[in-house]
Design a protein around this motif. Structure first.
Motif, PDB file in Angstrom:
ATOM      1  N   ALA A   1      76.990  47.548 -79.400  1.00 40.63           N
ATOM      2  CA  ALA A   1      76.935  48.832 -80.100  1.00 40.63           C
ATOM      3  C   ALA A   1      77.211  49.956 -79.103  1.00 40.63           C
ATOM      4  N   PRO A   2      77.862  51.035 -79.546  1.00 36.50           N
ATOM      5  CA  PRO A   2      78.148  52.160 -78.638  1.00 36.50           C
ATOM      6  C   PRO A   2      76.899  52.701 -77.948  1.00 36.50           C
ATOM      7  N   GLU A   3      75.746  52.610 -78.585  1.00 36.01           N
ATOM      8  CA  GLU A   3      74.518  53.140 -77.991  1.00 36.01           C
ATOM      9  C   GLU A   3      74.147  52.405 -76.707  1.00 36.01           C
ATOM     10  N   LEU A   4      74.470  51.117 -76.595  1.00 37.47           N
ATOM     11  CA  LEU A   4      74.179  50.384 -75.355  1.00 37.47           C
ATOM     12  C   LEU A   4      74.955  51.008 -74.195  1.00 37.47           C
ATOM     13  N   LEU A   5      76.228  51.254 -74.397  1.00 40.27           N
ATOM     14  CA  LEU A   5      77.033  51.876 -73.342  1.00 40.27           C
ATOM     15  C   LEU A   5      76.488  53.255 -72.974  1.00 40.27           C
TER      16      LEU A   5
END
Length: 172
Positions: free
Chosen positions: A17-21
């Motif tokens: 998910a983009p939030e991990l990055l």
């Protein structure tokens, strides 16, 4: 080190998910720069923490810019851009160029037209004027590669960094 069989298993997985990055890169301290260009509607610019020195010969830099960013149309059409390294005294300037809908070149921003008509910000640690040589698609961004033509490294002060979602100066 990851074993080759582990790499093959990773190839079958879906992207994170983009939030991990975002969460991981909040922990990565990055220098703060402002990228500027001359646009058809006037000067354009944005705050960047993705600036990278790519090559010394020829002298190349790169940065990422979102294709949905308000400054992308100017960057996409410009032959030349300005790169400005900000000092810790320029937190407000960094915030202005990061804010959507802000009058980035209005008062109190101090700037002038520099080489190749590129907007050059006053009072920065260093600035470059570069010729764009490539715009590489990368998801919802473009990686812009630019050749350094001229600049000035003579500003004074300490660098501004971005860490944990905030602009900060370096501590001794």
């Amino acid at each position: 080190m990851t074993a080759p069989s582990d790499l093959a298993a990773c190839a079958d997985r879906r992207p994170a998910a983009p939030e991990l990055l975002r969460s991981v890169f909040r922990r990565h301290a990055a220098g703060v720069a402002v990228i500027t260009a001359r646009g058809t509607q006037g000067p354009a610019g944005f705050t960047a923490t993705s600036l990278t020195s790519v090559s010394a010969e020829p002298p190349l830099v790169s940065f990422g810019v979102g294709t949905g960013a308000s400054s992308w149309p100017a960057i996409s059409r410009s032959d030349h851009i300005g790169v400005h390294l900000l000092g810790e005294h320029q937190e407000d300037l960094a915030a202005t160029f990061a804010r959507s809908g802000a009058d980035r070149f209005g008062a109190p921003t101090s700037w002038r037209e520099g080489p190749e008509g590129v907007p050059v910000l006053d009072g920065v640690l260093a600035w470059l004027v570069c010729r764009i040589v490539a715009r590489v698609p990368a998801g919802d961004h473009r990686i812009v590669i630019a050749e350094v033509l001229s600049g000035d490294p003579a500003g004074t002060g300490r660098p501004l960094v971005y860490h944990q979602g905030r602009f900060n100066g370096l501590r001794d």
